[in-house]
Design a protein around this motif. Sequence first.
Motif, PDB file in Angstrom:
ATOM      1  N   GLY A  94      -2.129  -2.792  -3.586  1.00  0.00           N
ATOM      2  CA  GLY A  94      -2.014  -3.930  -4.491  1.00  0.00           C
ATOM      3  C   GLY A  94      -2.449  -5.187  -3.773  1.00  0.00           C
ATOM      4  O   GLY A  94      -2.116  -5.387  -2.604  1.00  0.00           O
ATOM      5  N   SER A  95      -3.201  -6.016  -4.481  1.00  0.00           N
ATOM      6  CA  SER A  95      -3.720  -7.234  -3.855  1.00  0.00           C
ATOM      7  C   SER A  95      -2.957  -8.457  -4.349  1.00  0.00           C
ATOM      8  O   SER A  95      -2.230  -8.408  -5.344  1.00  0.00           O
ATOM      9  CB  SER A  95      -5.209  -7.384  -4.153  1.00  0.00           C
ATOM     10  N   LEU A  96      -3.139  -9.546  -3.630  1.00  0.00           N
ATOM     11  CA  LEU A  96      -2.423 -10.784  -3.923  1.00  0.00           C
ATOM     12  C   LEU A  96      -2.793 -11.356  -5.284  1.00  0.00           C
ATOM     13  O   LEU A  96      -1.970 -11.952  -5.952  1.00  0.00           O
ATOM     14  CB  LEU A  96      -2.715 -11.808  -2.815  1.00  0.00           C
ATOM     15  N   ASN A  97      -4.046 -11.152  -5.714  1.00  0.00           N
ATOM     16  CA  ASN A  97      -4.504 -11.714  -6.987  1.00  0.00           C
ATOM     17  C   ASN A  97      -4.337 -10.769  -8.169  1.00  0.00           C
ATOM     18  O   ASN A  97      -4.814 -11.069  -9.251  1.00  0.00           O
ATOM     19  CB  ASN A  97      -5.973 -12.144  -6.889  1.00  0.00           C
ATOM     20  N   GLY A  98      -3.708  -9.611  -7.964  1.00  0.00           N
ATOM     21  CA  GLY A  98      -3.401  -8.757  -9.104  1.00  0.00           C
ATOM     22  C   GLY A  98      -4.018  -7.389  -9.160  1.00  0.00           C
ATOM     23  O   GLY A  98      -3.352  -6.458  -9.588  1.00  0.00           O
ATOM     24  N   PRO A  99      -5.282  -7.197  -8.767  1.00  0.00           N
ATOM     25  CA  PRO A  99      -5.846  -5.853  -8.902  1.00  0.00           C
ATOM     26  C   PRO A  99      -5.122  -4.822  -8.032  1.00  0.00           C
ATOM     27  O   PRO A  99      -4.654  -5.127  -6.945  1.00  0.00           O
ATOM     28  CB  PRO A  99      -7.286  -6.006  -8.429  1.00  0.00           C
ATOM     29  N   ILE A 100      -5.032  -3.608  -8.572  1.00  0.00           N
ATOM     30  CA  ILE A 100      -4.552  -2.457  -7.815  1.00  0.00           C
ATOM     31  C   ILE A 100      -5.777  -1.553  -7.633  1.00  0.00           C
ATOM     32  O   ILE A 100      -6.472  -1.264  -8.598  1.00  0.00           O
ATOM     33  CB  ILE A 100      -3.445  -1.708  -8.584  1.00  0.00           C
ATOM     34  N   ARG A 101      -6.006  -1.140  -6.419  1.00  0.00           N
ATOM     35  CA  ARG A 101      -7.204  -0.328  -6.130  1.00  0.00           C
ATOM     36  C   ARG A 101      -6.775   1.006  -5.530  1.00  0.00           C
ATOM     37  O   ARG A 101      -5.825   1.063  -4.769  1.00  0.00           O
ATOM     38  CB  ARG A 101      -8.135  -1.061  -5.188  1.00  0.00           C
ATOM     39  N   ILE A 102      -7.513   2.052  -5.892  1.00  0.00           N
ATOM     40  CA  ILE A 102      -7.250   3.381  -5.352  1.00  0.00           C
ATOM     41  C   ILE A 102      -8.494   3.831  -4.602  1.00  0.00           C
ATOM     42  O   ILE A 102      -9.598   3.836  -5.145  1.00  0.00           O
ATOM     43  CB  ILE A 102      -6.897   4.378  -6.474  1.00  0.00           C
ATOM     44  N   LEU A 132       0.838  -1.184   0.000  1.00  0.00           N
ATOM     45  CA  LEU A 132       0.000   0.000   0.000  1.00  0.00           C
ATOM     46  C   LEU A 132       0.878   1.240   0.000  1.00  0.00           C
ATOM     47  O   LEU A 132       2.027   1.218   0.419  1.00  0.00           O
ATOM     48  CB  LEU A 132      -0.981   0.010   1.173  1.00  0.00           C
ATOM     49  N   LYS A 133       0.287   2.335  -0.502  1.00  0.00           N
ATOM     50  CA  LYS A 133       1.014   3.596  -0.611  1.00  0.00           C
ATOM     51  C   LYS A 133       0.000   4.734  -0.632  1.00  0.00           C
ATOM     52  O   LYS A 133      -1.045   4.632  -1.266  1.00  0.00           O
ATOM     53  CB  LYS A 133       1.819   3.609  -1.915  1.00  0.00           C
ATOM     54  N   PHE A 134       0.305   5.820   0.088  1.00  0.00           N
ATOM     55  CA  PHE A 134      -0.521   7.013   0.005  1.00  0.00           C
ATOM     56  C   PHE A 134      -0.037   7.837  -1.174  1.00  0.00           C
ATOM     57  O   PHE A 134       1.164   8.026  -1.360  1.00  0.00           O
ATOM     58  CB  PHE A 134      -0.439   7.825   1.300  1.00  0.00           C
ATOM     59  N   ILE A 135      -0.977   8.286  -1.995  1.00  0.00           N
ATOM     60  CA  ILE A 135      -0.633   9.064  -3.182  1.00  0.00           C
ATOM     61  C   ILE A 135      -1.509  10.311  -3.236  1.00  0.00           C
ATOM     62  O   ILE A 135      -2.611  10.337  -2.691  1.00  0.00           O
ATOM     63  CB  ILE A 135      -0.799   8.230  -4.478  1.00  0.00           C
ATOM     64  N   VAL A 136      -1.001  11.354  -3.888  1.00  0.00           N
ATOM     65  CA  VAL A 136      -1.744  12.594  -4.064  1.00  0.00           C
ATOM     66  C   VAL A 136      -2.090  12.705  -5.541  1.00  0.00           C
ATOM     67  O   VAL A 136      -1.208  12.685  -6.399  1.00  0.00           O
ATOM     68  CB  VAL A 136      -0.917  13.809  -3.610  1.00  0.00           C
ATOM     69  N   LEU A 137      -3.370  12.788  -5.836  1.00  0.00           N
ATOM     70  CA  LEU A 137      -3.851  12.900  -7.214  1.00  0.00           C
ATOM     71  C   LEU A 137      -4.527  14.240  -7.416  1.00  0.00           C
ATOM     72  O   LEU A 137      -5.215  14.744  -6.530  1.00  0.00           O
ATOM     73  CB  LEU A 137      -4.850  11.781  -7.520  1.00  0.00           C
ATOM     74  N   LYS A 138      -4.346  14.797  -8.587  1.00  0.00           N
ATOM     75  CA  LYS A 138      -5.018  16.041  -8.951  1.00  0.00           C
ATOM     76  C   LYS A 138      -6.507  15.742  -9.121  1.00  0.00           C
ATOM     77  O   LYS A 138      -6.886  14.735  -9.715  1.00  0.00           O
ATOM     78  CB  LYS A 138      -4.422  16.571 -10.243  1.00  0.00           C
ATOM     79  N   LYS A 139      -7.352  16.619  -8.608  1.00  0.00           N
ATOM     80  CA  LYS A 139      -8.796  16.425  -8.749  1.00  0.00           C
ATOM     81  C   LYS A 139      -9.183  16.478 -10.212  1.00  0.00           C
ATOM     82  O   LYS A 139      -8.629  17.257 -10.989  1.00  0.00           O
ATOM     83  CB  LYS A 139      -9.554  17.497  -7.978  1.00  0.00           C
ATOM     84  N   LYS A 140     -10.160  15.655 -10.595  1.00  0.00           N
ATOM     85  CA  LYS A 140     -10.622  15.621 -11.982  1.00  0.00           C
ATOM     86  C   LYS A 140     -11.443  16.854 -12.347  1.00  0.00           C
ATOM     87  O   LYS A 140     -11.421  17.305 -13.478  1.00  0.00           O
ATOM     88  CB  LYS A 140     -11.460  14.362 -12.214  1.00  0.00           C
ATOM     89  N   VAL A 141     -12.180  17.367 -11.388  1.00  0.00           N
ATOM     90  CA  VAL A 141     -13.052  18.509 -11.650  1.00  0.00           C
ATOM     91  C   VAL A 141     -12.188  19.742 -11.893  1.00  0.00           C
ATOM     92  O   VAL A 141     -11.285  20.043 -11.126  1.00  0.00           O
ATOM     93  CB  VAL A 141     -14.000  18.741 -10.452  1.00  0.00           C
ATOM     94  N   LYS A 142     -12.498  20.452 -12.998  1.00  0.00           N
ATOM     95  CA  LYS A 142     -11.724  21.655 -13.322  1.00  0.00           C
ATOM     96  C   LYS A 142     -12.174  22.794 -12.409  1.00  0.00           C
ATOM     97  O   LYS A 142     -13.349  23.143 -12.368  1.00  0.00           O
ATOM     98  CB  LYS A 142     -11.928  22.038 -14.782  1.00  0.00           C
ATOM     99  N   THR A 143     -11.216  23.347 -11.676  1.00  0.00           N
ATOM    100  CA  THR A 143     -11.497  24.471 -10.791  1.00  0.00           C
ATOM    101  C   THR A 143     -10.449  25.550 -11.037  1.00  0.00           C
ATOM    102  O   THR A 143      -9.412  25.306 -11.641  1.00  0.00           O
ATOM    103  CB  THR A 143     -11.445  24.041  -9.308  1.00  0.00           C
ATOM    104  N   ASN A 144     -10.726  26.731 -10.540  1.00  0.00           N
ATOM    105  CA  ASN A 144      -9.769  27.836 -10.679  1.00  0.00           C
ATOM    106  C   ASN A 144      -8.492  27.547  -9.909  1.00  0.00           C
ATOM    107  O   ASN A 144      -7.400  27.813 -10.368  1.00  0.00           O
ATOM    108  CB  ASN A 144     -10.386  29.152 -10.191  1.00  0.00           C
ATOM    109  N   ASN A 145      -8.652  27.033  -8.719  1.00  0.00           N
ATOM    110  CA  ASN A 145      -7.489  26.674  -7.900  1.00  0.00           C
ATOM    111  C   ASN A 145      -7.238  25.184  -8.072  1.00  0.00           C
ATOM    112  O   ASN A 145      -8.146  24.372  -7.917  1.00  0.00           O
ATOM    113  CB  ASN A 145      -7.737  26.982  -6.425  1.00  0.00           C
ATOM    114  N   VAL A 146      -6.000  24.819  -8.367  1.00  0.00           N
ATOM    115  CA  VAL A 146      -5.667  23.402  -8.512  1.00  0.00           C
ATOM    116  C   VAL A 146      -5.716  22.757  -7.133  1.00  0.00           C
ATOM    117  O   VAL A 146      -5.083  23.229  -6.196  1.00  0.00           O
ATOM    118  CB  VAL A 146      -4.267  23.222  -9.142  1.00  0.00           C
ATOM    119  N   THR A 147      -6.501  21.726  -6.984  1.00  0.00           N
ATOM    120  CA  THR A 147      -6.642  21.044  -5.704  1.00  0.00           C
ATOM    121  C   THR A 147      -6.237  19.586  -5.868  1.00  0.00           C
ATOM    122  O   THR A 147      -6.511  18.960  -6.879  1.00  0.00           O
ATOM    123  CB  THR A 147      -8.106  21.116  -5.219  1.00  0.00           C
ATOM    124  N   TYR A 148      -5.582  19.065  -4.830  1.00  0.00           N
ATOM    125  CA  TYR A 148      -5.129  17.681  -4.858  1.00  0.00           C
ATOM    126  C   TYR A 148      -5.831  16.900  -3.757  1.00  0.00           C
ATOM    127  O   TYR A 148      -6.132  17.428  -2.699  1.00  0.00           O
ATOM    128  CB  TYR A 148      -3.612  17.621  -4.664  1.00  0.00           C
TER     129      TYR A 148
END
Length: 147
Positions: free
Chosen positions: A137-145, A114-130
């Motif tokens: 990561g799971s034992l059977n392969g999927p990575i989930r956020i 597991l890892k904490f990550i900072v992603l840019k918000k998808k919604v377009k705003t005047n101020n960039v927000t993260y």
Amino acid sequence: KQLNVLKGHRHWVMSVKYGSNELMNTILSGSNDCSARLWDIRSGEQIQVFNGHLNTVTCAEYSPFVIKNNIGNSNVICSGSLDNTIRFWDIRSNKNELYMIKGDDKEDDGINCLKFIVLKKKVKTNNVTYDLNLCYGSLNGPIRIWG
């Protein structure tokens, strides 16, 4: 030369992380003995043990989350396990599991990293927000956020 030995886990150590900021001089570990532990590097002593997982703790991370309470600020750690859960813990109280995320029963079959990550918000705003998100990561392969 070897500087210190931290003894307390009863089985394989699967994860070791070094603390930063106010948690400098600490190490967080996860083990096959189903526990996560917090250590003081200077004294070599165990500060806390976090029990609650039902299988190997494969990963442990210092969380960027801070709990503000009447005692002051308390930091949070999290641990992932082959029991298919991620558990959040208050480091000031090893008895308190703050929250649990359960992995997908059909597809995950255990949390491997597991890892904490900072992603840019998808919604377009005047101020960039993260947004702070948890990626695992799971034992059977999927990575989930999670966010």
